[in-house]
Design an enzyme around this catalytic site. Structure first.
Site, PDB file in Angstrom:
ATOM      1  N   ASP A  12       0.782  -1.252   0.000  1.00  0.00           N
ATOM      2  CA  ASP A  12       0.000   0.000   0.000  1.00  0.00           C
ATOM      3  C   ASP A  12       0.813   1.302   0.000  1.00  0.00           C
ATOM      4  OD1 ASP A  12      -1.941  -1.954   0.270  1.00  0.00           O
ATOM      5  OD2 ASP A  12      -2.821  -1.176   2.117  1.00  0.00           O
ATOM      6  N   LYS A 110      -7.064  -4.919  -3.077  1.00  0.00           N
ATOM      7  CA  LYS A 110      -7.811  -5.479  -1.945  1.00  0.00           C
ATOM      8  C   LYS A 110      -8.692  -4.395  -1.355  1.00  0.00           C
ATOM      9  CE  LYS A 110      -4.068  -4.350   1.191  1.00  0.00           C
ATOM     10  NZ  LYS A 110      -4.769  -3.320   1.975  1.00  0.00           N
ATOM     11  N   CYS A 155      -1.921  -2.787   7.716  1.00  0.00           N
ATOM     12  CA  CYS A 155      -1.870  -3.717   6.575  1.00  0.00           C
ATOM     13  C   CYS A 155      -0.601  -4.564   6.551  1.00  0.00           C
ATOM     14  CB  CYS A 155      -2.077  -2.951   5.278  1.00  0.00           C
ATOM     15  SG  CYS A 155      -3.788  -2.380   5.125  1.00  0.00           S
TER      16      CYS A 155
HETATM   17  C1  VGL Z   1      -4.566   0.635   5.849  1.00  0.00           C
HETATM   18  C2  VGL Z   1      -6.146   1.507   7.267  1.00  0.00           C
HETATM   19  C3  VGL Z   1      -7.114   1.402   6.302  1.00  0.00           C
HETATM   20  C4  VGL Z   1      -3.137   0.247   5.628  1.00  0.00           C
HETATM   21  C5  VGL Z   1      -5.532   0.511   4.864  1.00  0.00           C
HETATM   22  O1  VGL Z   1      -2.703   0.185   4.447  1.00  0.00           O
HETATM   23  O2  VGL Z   1      -2.434  -0.005   6.628  1.00  0.00           O
HETATM   24  N1  VGL Z   1      -4.893   1.126   7.048  1.00  0.00           N
HETATM   25  N2  VGL Z   1      -6.791   0.884   5.099  1.00  0.00           N
END
Ligand code: VGL
Ligand code: ZN
Length: 202
Positions: A12, A110, A155
């Protein structure tokens, strides 16, 4: 060049998790040079991309009266409510412009199901719905994974816990991650990771 038998899973590294983004992780962009540089050392590189519909149920905006960063109960358990982030097709959902994309064999999205969040690269937050990543890695013969990216305590941690549970030899390069650290979530995650047998390296 020597390549390890491990897969590099880059979690991410998207605009919304970097400074200026809607769910910015402090210094999130400072890991990118290191992540780019390590890509050639691995047998495969997988990038994950948080990819939510605008009406995603993890967004506080979908729950009138609930503030961002508060908790609610979902059918699959407790869920933190987040500011709107990584809405599919928007600039915030794009990878940071400095992240190398050419070295990636797979880009895995995702969090696209409206009613369940997906922190982990392997399973949705119900811990049952698979993203297919385990099958991809196993089919290609990878038995070890190294994780980097954002955020350490969400994540990255959830992905590592699932990887270890699935039997992958699992390592996090903590120095190539950055945390959100909500209410002690970083300390709690690191403890859980150690207990689960995940190797924490710098
Ligand atoms: C994430 C919160 C919500 C992350 C993704 O990538 O850690 N955290 N969505
Ligand atoms: Zn998200």
């Amino acid at each position: 060049m020597h390549k390890t038998h491990a897969a590099l899973i880059v979690i991410d590294i998207q605009n919304d998790f970097c400074p200026g983004g809607s769910l910015a992780v402090a210094q999130g962009d400072q890991i990118i040079a290191r992540v780019n540089a390590m890509m050639p050392e691995f047998g495969t590189v997988v990038l994950t991309q948080d990819w939510h519909p605008a009406e995603h149920s993890s967004f506080a905006s979908q729950h009138p009266g609930s503030a961002p960063f508060s908790q609610i109960e979902m059918p699959y358990g407790s869920q933190t409510l987040w500011p709107d982030h990584c809405v599919k097709g928007t600039p915030g959902a794009e990878f940071h412009a400095s992240l190398r994309l050419d070295a990636a064999d797979l880009i895995l999205r995702k969090g696209f199901r409206p009613h369940v969040d997906s922190y982990s690269a392997f399973f949705e937050n119900d811990h049952r719905t698979s993203t297919g990543l385990a099958g991809y890695l196993t089919a290609r013969g990878f038995t070890a994974v190294t994780l980097v990216g954002l955020a350490t305590d969400y994540c990255v941690a959830y992905s590592a816990l699932d990887a270890a549970r699935l039997g992958f030899e699992t390592k996090i390069l903590v120095g190539a991650t950055r945390p959100i650290d909500l209410d002690g979530s970083l300390g709690a995650a690191l403890l859980q990771l150690k207990t689960a047998g995940v190797t924490l390296a710098d």
